[in-house]
Design an enzyme around this catalytic site. Structure first.
Site, mmCIF file in Angstrom:
data_model
loop_
_atom_site.group_PDB
_atom_site.id
_atom_site.type_symbol
_atom_site.label_atom_id
_atom_site.label_comp_id
_atom_site.label_asym_id
_atom_site.label_seq_id
_atom_site.Cartn_x
_atom_site.Cartn_y
_atom_site.Cartn_z
ATOM 1 N N ARG A 166 0.788 -1.244 0.000
ATOM 2 C CA ARG A 166 0.000 0.000 0.000
ATOM 3 C C ARG A 166 0.819 1.292 0.000
ATOM 4 O O ARG A 166 0.248 2.379 -0.048
ATOM 5 C CB ARG A 166 -0.985 0.055 1.184
ATOM 6 N N ASP A 167 2.147 1.205 0.041
ATOM 7 C CA ASP A 167 2.934 2.441 0.029
ATOM 8 C C ASP A 167 4.272 2.230 -0.677
ATOM 9 O O ASP A 167 5.322 2.635 -0.190
ATOM 10 C CB ASP A 167 3.157 2.950 1.452
ATOM 11 N N LEU A 168 4.209 1.629 -1.861
ATOM 12 C CA LEU A 168 5.426 1.411 -2.639
ATOM 13 C C LEU A 168 5.854 2.716 -3.308
ATOM 14 O O LEU A 168 5.081 3.338 -4.027
ATOM 15 C CB LEU A 168 5.186 0.325 -3.698
#
Length: 297
Positions: free
Chosen positions: A61-63
């Site tokens: 969810r936060d690449l």
């Protein structure tokens, strides 16, 4: 890698691998961009790590570049699973309805607007598309304020990487575009599918099809549209006028500027010699490229 976890004197701890190197964000800041073969090599390794997590029910969810370390040997390592979602827990336990989780510049449409669908492994693949785009061009696909970036993520196809760096191969244009499709069902559906295309993208015999949202009409199609438009403009009136395919050539002084496309439907703005503008809508046959019908105002 995490080696141990525990609690000492009431304080929880994690014992993790020390990675000596720099983040991908630092690399991009210092070098501007990544050479295509290196970018593909790094993205394959990142996608393998992300795919491993997906197989175990975890969505990152936060690449983004700040969450990828490049170690001293040049190997990329995915870090910071602090916003990760795990299928082992109910969504209510790890998210707040309507809340945004992630980094706007790398967030998929369904992260920006929860009404578009759930966050799934395909959400991470969108972020990998932005990551690849950033490595290839040295720029993120959307700029401006946070609100502007979110609006563009929802509605605006980004320029193809080759429009910013002409040396970028067409197959990488196609991979970036497919990863960053607005509709989750139109993206790669697994990290394995992405890796397969990445490993073949420099093969001269491999052609990766550009998604419809980034296809442009051929020059003769644009010329035909222009001539058809001239005919209806000459008829007078500024209400929506319908026209069909014509076949006369486009002169050098007459320019056409596409604005956006959705599948086979196109919207555009024509600039005439007298500097007047006309907004255009048309439908194009996806196979032949011929105009089926159109209208202008």
């Amino acid at each position: 890698a995490m080696y141990d976890a525990g609690k000492i004197n009431g304080i929880h701890f994690l014992a993790m691998e020390f990675v000596e190197g720099e983040t991908l964000a630092e690399f991009l800041k210092n070098n501007g961009q990544v050479e295509p073969t290196q970018a593909v090599s790094w993205l394959i390794a990142i996608a393998e790590a992300v795919g491993y997590a997906h197989e175990r029910g975890i969505v990152h969810r936060d690449l983004k570049p700040a969450n990828v370390m490049i170690d001293k040997s040049g190997k990329p390592i995915v870090t910071d699973f602090g916003l990760a979602q795990c299928k082992a827990f109910d969504e209510e336990e790890i998210s707040v309805f309507g809340a945004f989780y992630g980094t706007p510049a790398y967030a998929a449409p369904e992260q920006v607007d929860g009404n578009l669908g759930p966050v799934t492994p395909v959400t991470d693949l969108y972020s990998l598309g932005v990551l690849l785009y950033h490595m290839l061009t040295g720029k993120i696909p959307f700029g401006g304020s946070v609100i502007t970036m979110m609006q563009q993520a929802l509605s605006t196809p980004p320029p193809l990487p080759s429009e910013l760096q002409a040396s970028i191969p067409a197959n990488l244009d196609a991979i970036c575009s497919k990863l960053m499709q607005k509709e989750a069902t139109q993206r790669y559906q697994s990290a394995a599918d992405l890796i397969e295309d990445l490993r073949q993208c420099f093969d001269p015999n491999k052609v990766i099809k550009l998604p419809k949202s980034h296809r442009r009409p051929s020059r003769w199609v644009l010329a035909s549209l222009f001539v058809g438009l001239l005919a209806v403009i000459a008829a007078g009136g500024m209400s929506w006028m319908y026209f069909s395919k014509a076949s006369l050539p486009l002169t050098a002084s007459q320019q056409i500027h596409p604005l956006l496309s959705t599948g086979s439907f196109w919207k555009g703005r024509f600039t005439f010699d007298d500097a007047t503008y006309h907004d255009v809508e048309l439908q194009v046959n996806d196979v032949t490229g011929q105009i089926i019908h159109g209208k202008y105002k």
